[in-house]
Design a protein around this motif. Structure first.
Motif, PDB file in Angstrom:
ATOM      1  N   GLY A  97       0.833  -1.196   0.000  1.00  0.00           N
ATOM      2  CA  GLY A  97       0.000   0.000   0.000  1.00  0.00           C
ATOM      3  C   GLY A  97       0.870   1.249   0.000  1.00  0.00           C
ATOM      4  N   PRO A  98       0.241   2.432  -0.044  1.00  0.00           N
ATOM      5  CA  PRO A  98       0.982   3.686  -0.236  1.00  0.00           C
ATOM      6  C   PRO A  98       1.284   4.476   1.024  1.00  0.00           C
ATOM      7  CG  PRO A  98      -1.342   4.066  -0.616  1.00  0.00           C
ATOM      8  CD  PRO A  98      -1.207   2.607  -0.224  1.00  0.00           C
ATOM      9  N   VAL A  99       0.919   3.976   2.213  1.00  0.00           N
ATOM     10  CA  VAL A  99       0.962   4.817   3.412  1.00  0.00           C
ATOM     11  C   VAL A  99       2.386   5.197   3.798  1.00  0.00           C
ATOM     12  CG1 VAL A  99       0.358   4.959   5.850  1.00  0.00           C
ATOM     13  CG2 VAL A  99      -1.212   3.873   4.230  1.00  0.00           C
ATOM     14  N   LEU A 100       3.306   4.241   3.778  1.00  0.00           N
ATOM     15  CA  LEU A 100       4.682   4.560   4.158  1.00  0.00           C
ATOM     16  C   LEU A 100       5.307   5.550   3.184  1.00  0.00           C
ATOM     17  CD1 LEU A 100       6.023   1.041   5.258  1.00  0.00           C
ATOM     18  CD2 LEU A 100       5.206   2.915   6.703  1.00  0.00           C
ATOM     19  N   ALA A 101       5.075   5.345   1.893  1.00  0.00           N
ATOM     20  CA  ALA A 101       5.611   6.280   0.899  1.00  0.00           C
ATOM     21  C   ALA A 101       4.989   7.657   1.058  1.00  0.00           C
ATOM     22  CB  ALA A 101       5.368   5.740  -0.507  1.00  0.00           C
ATOM     23  N   GLU A 102       3.696   7.703   1.317  1.00  0.00           N
ATOM     24  CA  GLU A 102       3.002   8.979   1.487  1.00  0.00           C
ATOM     25  C   GLU A 102       3.560   9.763   2.673  1.00  0.00           C
ATOM     26  OE1 GLU A 102      -1.623  10.201   1.216  1.00  0.00           O
ATOM     27  OE2 GLU A 102      -1.134   8.799   2.829  1.00  0.00           O
ATOM     28  N   VAL A 132       8.428   7.526   5.147  1.00  0.00           N
ATOM     29  CA  VAL A 132       9.139   6.785   6.183  1.00  0.00           C
ATOM     30  C   VAL A 132       9.424   5.377   5.668  1.00  0.00           C
ATOM     31  CG1 VAL A 132       8.180   8.103   8.107  1.00  0.00           C
ATOM     32  CG2 VAL A 132       6.983   6.078   7.289  1.00  0.00           C
ATOM     33  N   PRO A 133      10.501   4.752   6.136  1.00  0.00           N
ATOM     34  CA  PRO A 133      10.879   3.443   5.595  1.00  0.00           C
ATOM     35  C   PRO A 133      10.215   2.248   6.263  1.00  0.00           C
ATOM     36  CG  PRO A 133      12.611   4.256   7.022  1.00  0.00           C
ATOM     37  CD  PRO A 133      11.574   5.343   6.969  1.00  0.00           C
ATOM     38  N   VAL A 134       9.727   2.418   7.507  1.00  0.00           N
ATOM     39  CA  VAL A 134       9.291   1.265   8.296  1.00  0.00           C
ATOM     40  C   VAL A 134       7.924   1.539   8.915  1.00  0.00           C
ATOM     41  CG1 VAL A 134       9.781  -0.097  10.368  1.00  0.00           C
ATOM     42  CG2 VAL A 134      11.629   0.467   8.792  1.00  0.00           C
ATOM     43  N   ALA A 139      -3.307 -15.804  17.527  1.00  0.00           N
ATOM     44  CA  ALA A 139      -4.142 -16.567  18.455  1.00  0.00           C
ATOM     45  C   ALA A 139      -3.309 -17.414  19.402  1.00  0.00           C
ATOM     46  CB  ALA A 139      -5.106 -17.468  17.675  1.00  0.00           C
ATOM     47  N   LEU A 140      -2.029 -17.619  19.079  1.00  0.00           N
ATOM     48  CA  LEU A 140      -1.170 -18.494  19.869  1.00  0.00           C
ATOM     49  C   LEU A 140      -0.207 -17.751  20.771  1.00  0.00           C
ATOM     50  CD1 LEU A 140      -0.134 -21.149  17.169  1.00  0.00           C
ATOM     51  CD2 LEU A 140      -1.982 -21.303  18.848  1.00  0.00           C
ATOM     52  N   CYS A 141       0.225 -16.553  20.375  1.00  0.00           N
ATOM     53  CA  CYS A 141       1.297 -15.889  21.096  1.00  0.00           C
ATOM     54  C   CYS A 141       1.305 -14.395  20.782  1.00  0.00           C
ATOM     55  CB  CYS A 141       2.650 -16.498  20.717  1.00  0.00           C
ATOM     56  SG  CYS A 141       3.143 -16.191  19.005  1.00  0.00           S
ATOM     57  N   PRO A 142       2.033 -13.590  21.572  1.00  0.00           N
ATOM     58  CA  PRO A 142       2.185 -12.173  21.250  1.00  0.00           C
ATOM     59  C   PRO A 142       2.794 -12.006  19.858  1.00  0.00           C
ATOM     60  CG  PRO A 142       2.945 -12.608  23.480  1.00  0.00           C
ATOM     61  CD  PRO A 142       2.700 -13.943  22.846  1.00  0.00           C
ATOM     62  N   THR A 143       2.158 -11.171  19.044  1.00  0.00           N
ATOM     63  CA  THR A 143       2.483 -11.083  17.620  1.00  0.00           C
ATOM     64  C   THR A 143       2.440  -9.630  17.161  1.00  0.00           C
ATOM     65  OG1 THR A 143       1.608 -13.285  17.105  1.00  0.00           O
ATOM     66  CG2 THR A 143       1.652 -11.695  15.295  1.00  0.00           C
ATOM     67  N   ALA A 144       3.298  -9.294  16.226  1.00  0.00           N
ATOM     68  CA  ALA A 144       3.213  -8.007  15.518  1.00  0.00           C
ATOM     69  C   ALA A 144       3.972  -8.145  14.201  1.00  0.00           C
ATOM     70  CB  ALA A 144       3.751  -6.850  16.345  1.00  0.00           C
ATOM     71  N   MET A 145       3.878  -7.109  13.366  1.00  0.00           N
ATOM     72  CA  MET A 145       4.492  -7.138  12.045  1.00  0.00           C
ATOM     73  C   MET A 145       5.316  -5.884  11.788  1.00  0.00           C
ATOM     74  SD  MET A 145       1.482  -8.615   9.552  1.00  0.00           S
ATOM     75  CE  MET A 145       2.610  -8.722   8.139  1.00  0.00           C
ATOM     76  N   ILE A 146       6.257  -6.035  10.885  1.00  0.00           N
ATOM     77  CA  ILE A 146       7.063  -4.928  10.358  1.00  0.00           C
ATOM     78  C   ILE A 146       6.685  -4.744   8.897  1.00  0.00           C
ATOM     79  CG2 ILE A 146       9.407  -4.117   9.833  1.00  0.00           C
ATOM     80  CD1 ILE A 146      10.314  -6.264  12.015  1.00  0.00           C
ATOM     81  N   PHE A 147       6.329  -3.533   8.520  1.00  0.00           N
ATOM     82  CA  PHE A 147       6.054  -3.240   7.116  1.00  0.00           C
ATOM     83  C   PHE A 147       7.241  -2.513   6.495  1.00  0.00           C
ATOM     84  CE2 PHE A 147       1.115  -3.218   6.640  1.00  0.00           C
ATOM     85  CZ  PHE A 147       1.143  -4.591   6.508  1.00  0.00           C
ATOM     86  N   VAL A 148       7.528  -2.909   5.256  1.00  0.00           N
ATOM     87  CA  VAL A 148       8.607  -2.316   4.467  1.00  0.00           C
ATOM     88  C   VAL A 148       7.992  -1.485   3.347  1.00  0.00           C
ATOM     89  CG1 VAL A 148      10.502  -2.859   2.878  1.00  0.00           C
ATOM     90  CG2 VAL A 148      10.260  -4.130   5.028  1.00  0.00           C
ATOM     91  N   CYS A 185      14.376  -3.063   1.732  1.00  0.00           N
ATOM     92  CA  CYS A 185      14.323  -4.440   2.214  1.00  0.00           C
ATOM     93  C   CYS A 185      15.332  -4.669   3.332  1.00  0.00           C
ATOM     94  CB  CYS A 185      14.573  -5.409   1.063  1.00  0.00           C
ATOM     95  SG  CYS A 185      13.274  -5.438  -0.189  1.00  0.00           S
ATOM     96  N   ALA A 186      16.551  -4.152   3.149  1.00  0.00           N
ATOM     97  CA  ALA A 186      17.590  -4.319   4.163  1.00  0.00           C
ATOM     98  C   ALA A 186      17.204  -3.615   5.458  1.00  0.00           C
ATOM     99  CB  ALA A 186      18.918  -3.789   3.644  1.00  0.00           C
ATOM    100  N   HIS A 187      16.639  -2.406   5.352  1.00  0.00           N
ATOM    101  CA  HIS A 187      16.210  -1.694   6.557  1.00  0.00           C
ATOM    102  C   HIS A 187      15.165  -2.507   7.324  1.00  0.00           C
ATOM    103  CE1 HIS A 187      18.574   1.747   5.836  1.00  0.00           C
ATOM    104  NE2 HIS A 187      17.774   2.411   5.023  1.00  0.00           N
ATOM    105  N   GLY A 188      14.182  -3.045   6.612  1.00  0.00           N
ATOM    106  CA  GLY A 188      13.147  -3.816   7.283  1.00  0.00           C
ATOM    107  C   GLY A 188      13.698  -5.043   7.972  1.00  0.00           C
ATOM    108  N   VAL A 189      14.634  -5.730   7.334  1.00  0.00           N
ATOM    109  CA  VAL A 189      15.195  -6.945   7.923  1.00  0.00           C
ATOM    110  C   VAL A 189      16.198  -6.609   9.022  1.00  0.00           C
ATOM    111  CG1 VAL A 189      16.420  -9.107   7.422  1.00  0.00           C
ATOM    112  CG2 VAL A 189      14.669  -8.268   5.860  1.00  0.00           C
TER     113      VAL A 189
END
Length: 421
Positions: free
Chosen positions: A201-206, A209-211, A374-383, A403-407
């Protein structure tokens, strides 16, 4: 004491992405670009899986495959009794994909393990990298399928019996491709799960910001509608005597857009991604139409209201058009899933330590993370993605730097979570 930040080999990560993109590659006539077609459990997907399993083993990971074909590579920690920190995603694709969707999370996880190995870093908890089967839902009609079964929302019997449009069952294709593993599919709760993914999606570019630190995933509803009408000659049948399945399909599409535009159902999104009429001939009124409806909403109550509004419209349409009958089939349904605040904080702190600006945002797309939550504390990183974050398209693109910044953020977050008590 907080574990140090770590930086991965961005060039090696990029090469892995490009190498995997060659498996299932095709030349897209519409864009003139090289795309990826690697539907779940096709020969191309099996070849991609074998390549990634080889990379896992080269990185010293112990590989296991479960009864859904989900693949896990495990790096042991110093405490063999501790629950692992899990990362991963999927490598199956839609038919018109780019190189990054899902793959960045899997290959990023392997790159984290390579970096830890090279630096001689040990962790208290094991770290596992997962590849989940049929995340896209394109071939067998249910998205996040492998992770949903692993988390216990769906049964393996249900999943194995699903068929593609050619009548092949998922269970049969697991056997045919050699990925019907022996391990129990129910996943023991990890300590935490972090998934790195392109934003799509376009939110990070808009926001330049990289992450992105992902706060959750909105609700998703998929259903298939079949409209039965009556075939008739296009020239000799008066309009008022037709039972036109194609016209009814068009009316449904227009009504869906009116539901969205009304603003009465919150931040609703509606898409008809598949539509086909039969007998599909120029001079015959369609006797049957088959279509899919994809609804998205971050508010479960508003989603339920939108679904009921659509159902009421379908009933009225059927009753007002003599000769028409409609049937619906639920394909998939997931509620809004909020992500864990503590894992989000670990991700945000990792981004800060790498001097990477970040924002918090909700995911509009479905991800394996919403099932594992549903099993454990979870979150995501968007690139961040380029070209307005376009995805499910050969134009899908994130830069090597992005990609490198996200990883880098993934690596630091995993290391810190894996050192927690």
């Amino acid at each position: 004491m907080t574990s140090p930040k770590i930086t991965v080999n961005g060039d090696r990560l990029w090469q892995s992405l490009m190498d995997l993109a060659e498996i299932g590659a095709y030349d897209d006539e519409r864009t003139g670009l090289r795309g990826v077609n690697r539907l779940a459990l096709t020969d191309a997907d099996a070849a991609g899986r074998r390549r990634v399993v080889a990379w896992m083993k080269e990185a010293g990971l112990a590989v296991r495959i479960d009864q859904m074909g989900n693949i896990y590579g495990r790096r042991e920690g110093t405490d063999p009794t501790a629950a692992p920190v899990l990362t991963g995603s999927h490598i199956d694709s839609v038919a018109t994909a780019g190189a990054f969707d899902g793959c960045l999370g899997v290959l990023g996880g392997i790159e984290v393990v390579r970096t830890l190995n090279e630096r001689g870093i040990t962790t208290r908890r094991p770290i596992e990298v997962g590849i989940f089967t049929e995340e896209e839902g394109v071939r067998f009609g249910t998205d996040m399928l492998g992770s949903a079964v692993a988390a216990g929302r769906l049964t393996p019997e249900y999943a194995h019996a699903l068929t593609d449009r050619d009548g092949h069952t998922l269970g049969g294709e697991l056997i045919r491709t050699g990925f019907a593993g022996p391990t129990d599919v129910r996943l023991a709760p990890p300590h935490a799960y972090v998934e790195c993914h392109i934003e799509q999606g376009p939110v990070l570019a808009e926001n330049d910001v990289p992450v992105g630190v992902v706060t959750g995933v909105q609700g998703i509803s998929w259903q298939e509608i079949t409209i039965h009408g009556r075939a008739a000659h296009a020239g000799t049948t008066p309009t008022h005597l037709r039972a036109d399945a194609g016209l009814a399909a068009a009316q449904i599409i227009v009504h869906l857009r009116s539901l969205v535009d009304s603003g009465a159902y919150g931040d609703l999104r509606a898409t008809v991604g598949h539509l086909i009429v039969h007998p599909d001939l120029t001079n015959i009124v369609p006797a049957r139409a088959e279509m899919t409806v994809d609804l998205r909403n971050p508010d479960d109550a508003q989603m339920a209201r939108a679904e009921e509004a659509l159902a009421a419209f379908l009933r009225d349409l059927e009753n007002s058009r003599p000769g028409l009958s409609l049937t619906t089939r639920r394909m998939a349904k997931t509620a809004y899933v909020p992500f864990d605040d503590s894992v989000q904080k670990v991700i945000a702190q990792a981004a800060d330590d790498h001097a990477l600006e970040h924002i918090s945002l909700l995911s509009g797309a479905g991800h394996d993370a919403q099932e594992i939550a549903a099993l454990c504390p979870t979150a995501m990183i968007f690139v961040r993605g380029e070209y307005d974050g376009i995805s499910h398209n050969p134009r899908e693109y994130s830069t090597p730097e992005a990609c490198a910044h996200g990883v880098d953020v993934l690596a630091t977050a995993l290391l810190r979570l894996a050192d927690q008590d």
